[in-house]
Scaffold this active site. Structure first.
Site, short mmCIF file in Angstrom:
data_model
loop_
_atom_site.label_atom_id
_atom_site.label_comp_id
_atom_site.label_asym_id
_atom_site.label_seq_id
_atom_site.Cartn_x
_atom_site.Cartn_y
_atom_site.Cartn_z
N LYS A 1 -11.22 24.53 18.09
CA LYS A 1 -12.27 25.55 17.84
C LYS A 1 -11.67 26.94 17.67
O LYS A 1 -10.69 27.29 18.33
CB LYS A 1 -13.28 25.54 18.98
CG LYS A 1 -14.09 24.24 19.03
CD LYS A 1 -15.24 24.32 20.02
CE LYS A 1 -14.78 24.48 21.43
NZ LYS A 1 -15.85 24.28 22.42
N THR B 1 -22.29 34.55 23.88
CA THR B 1 -21.60 33.31 23.53
C THR B 1 -21.63 32.30 24.67
O THR B 1 -21.05 31.22 24.54
CB THR B 1 -20.13 33.60 23.16
OG1 THR B 1 -19.55 34.34 24.24
CG2 THR B 1 -20.04 34.42 21.88
N GLY C 1 -22.30 29.31 26.73
CA GLY C 1 -22.87 28.00 26.43
C GLY C 1 -22.73 27.52 25.00
O GLY C 1 -23.22 26.45 24.65
N THR C 2 -22.01 28.28 24.16
CA THR C 2 -21.90 27.84 22.76
C THR C 2 -21.13 26.51 22.66
O THR C 2 -21.45 25.68 21.81
CB THR C 2 -21.20 28.91 21.90
OG1 THR C 2 -20.07 29.41 22.61
CG2 THR C 2 -22.12 30.06 21.57
N GLY C 3 -20.14 26.33 23.54
CA GLY C 3 -19.38 25.08 23.54
C GLY C 3 -20.26 23.90 23.94
O GLY C 3 -20.11 22.79 23.42
N CYS C 4 -21.20 24.14 24.85
CA CYS C 4 -22.13 23.08 25.29
C CYS C 4 -23.04 22.69 24.13
O CYS C 4 -23.28 21.50 23.89
CB CYS C 4 -22.99 23.56 26.45
SG CYS C 4 -22.06 24.10 27.89
N1 PLP Z 1 -21.93 26.74 33.70
C1 PLP Z 1 -21.94 25.48 33.31
C2 PLP Z 1 -22.77 24.52 34.08
C3 PLP Z 1 -21.18 25.08 32.21
O1 PLP Z 1 -21.18 23.82 31.83
C4 PLP Z 1 -20.40 26.04 31.52
C5 PLP Z 1 -19.61 25.70 30.34
O2 PLP Z 1 -19.51 24.62 29.90
C6 PLP Z 1 -20.41 27.34 31.96
C7 PLP Z 1 -21.20 27.65 33.05
C8 PLP Z 1 -19.59 28.40 31.34
O3 PLP Z 1 -20.14 28.86 30.23
P1 PLP Z 1 -19.48 30.06 29.47
O4 PLP Z 1 -18.03 30.05 29.75
O5 PLP Z 1 -19.79 29.75 28.07
O6 PLP Z 1 -20.15 31.28 29.97
#
Ligand code: PLP
Length: 276
Positions: A178, A218, A220-223
């Site tokens: 990515k 951004t 949660g974008t990976g989720c």
């Molecule tokens: N919280 C949960 C439950 C997650 O699964 C994730 C990322 O996968 C995050 C927080 C972190 O998200 P970010 O790094 O995108 O803020």
């Protein structure tokens, strides 16, 4: 007659704030005409300023959640996100084998953007050794690539193939390299590197580009991306088409992010908004 709705199991952390984890996975899966089953690896306490605390689900309860579902229903695809610790990974490995799960997308979540470890350091090796060979796709971001492979990837296309090959040596079948954190300020380009042959180091690199959305939202974008890929796979699309559909969905979601009102703004804390 009822139409068939494909089922997608998301195994991930809970984000009460709704921007990441099982909450956003379920929203994504339903928006893309799938049915979401959610098994929670850990509770987190978080808001727009980041993750404050986390508590992993007990091994017994985690296993019971998975077995209760999988003894009862078929799943067409699986998305795996935050794994928290070694015990959770070991249950996931056992369950993938026991129930012969397929179309598995692993988002290699290591640390939140606010700096909280979402996978214990000692568990990283276990994820690589035991889980990488069992999944169909991993979706690391640039920071995770550099940590997992001890590299200094910056997002250039020429590097994507060698990153793919390094992950193939760890048992991975396909990797979405990515580019959200890359040098490129105009576009966000991801490279799908697929292993073509079991014997030779043959691979296929496909690139996917969208304009970079100018936003700090951004979280949660990976989720969203990984659960959208799993949903397309569950609909019977190829991996390449699934990545294309997921990337388009994420781009549209980021462009149309909604606003919510915060109680107060502390000058030292940067407030963010949820994605969808
Ligand atoms: N919280 C949960 C439950 C997650 O699964 C994730 C990322 O996968 C995050 C927080 C972190 O998200 P970010 O790094 O995108 O803020």
């Amino acid at each position: 007659m009822n139409k068939y709705t494909p089922t997608i199991l998301t195994i991930a952390g809970s984000d009460p704030y709704g921007g990441a984890g099982v909450q956003v996975d379920a929203k994504t899966i339903h928006a893309l005409d799938g049915y979401a089953f959610t098994v929670t690896t850990a509770l987190t306490a978080q808001n727009s300023t980041g993750v404050k605390a986390l508590s992993a689900t007990s091994k017994a309860m985690f296993k019971m959640q998975l077995e209760s579902l999988l003894d009862d229903i078929y799943v067409d695809a699986v998305k795996i996100g935050m794994l928290a610790n070694t015990e959770i990974i070991e249950v996931v490995v056992e369950v993938i084998q026991k129930y012969k799960l397929k179309n598995i997308v692993l988002d290699t979540v290591l640390v939140s953007s606010s700096g909280k470890m979402l996978l214990e350091k000692s568990a990283i090796e276990v994820m690589v050794e035991k889980l990488f060979p069992l999944v169909d796709l991993i979706t690391p971001n640039l920071l995770e690539i550099n940590q997992l492979l001890n590299r200094n990837y910056k997002g250039y296309e020429e590097e994507a193939k060698s990153i793919g090959l390094a992950f193939f040596d760890l048992g991975v079948k396909a990797v979405l390299v990515k580019g959200g954190h890359s040098y490129d300020t105009k576009n966000a380009t991801d490279f799908l590197v697929e292993k073509l042959s079991l014997v030779e180091k043959a691979s296929l690199v496909t690139s996917y580009t969208t304009p970079r959305v100018k936003t700090t939202h951004t979280h949660g974008t990976g989720c969203v991306l990984s659960s959208a890929i799993a949903t397309s796979l569950a609909h019977g699309k190829t991996l390449q088409t699934s990545v294309k559909c997921a990337k388009d969905f994420l781009y549209k979601s980021m462009q149309s992010a909604s606003s919510i009102t915060f109680k107060y703004v502390n000058e030292n804390e940067k407030r963010k908004e949820p994605l969808i």
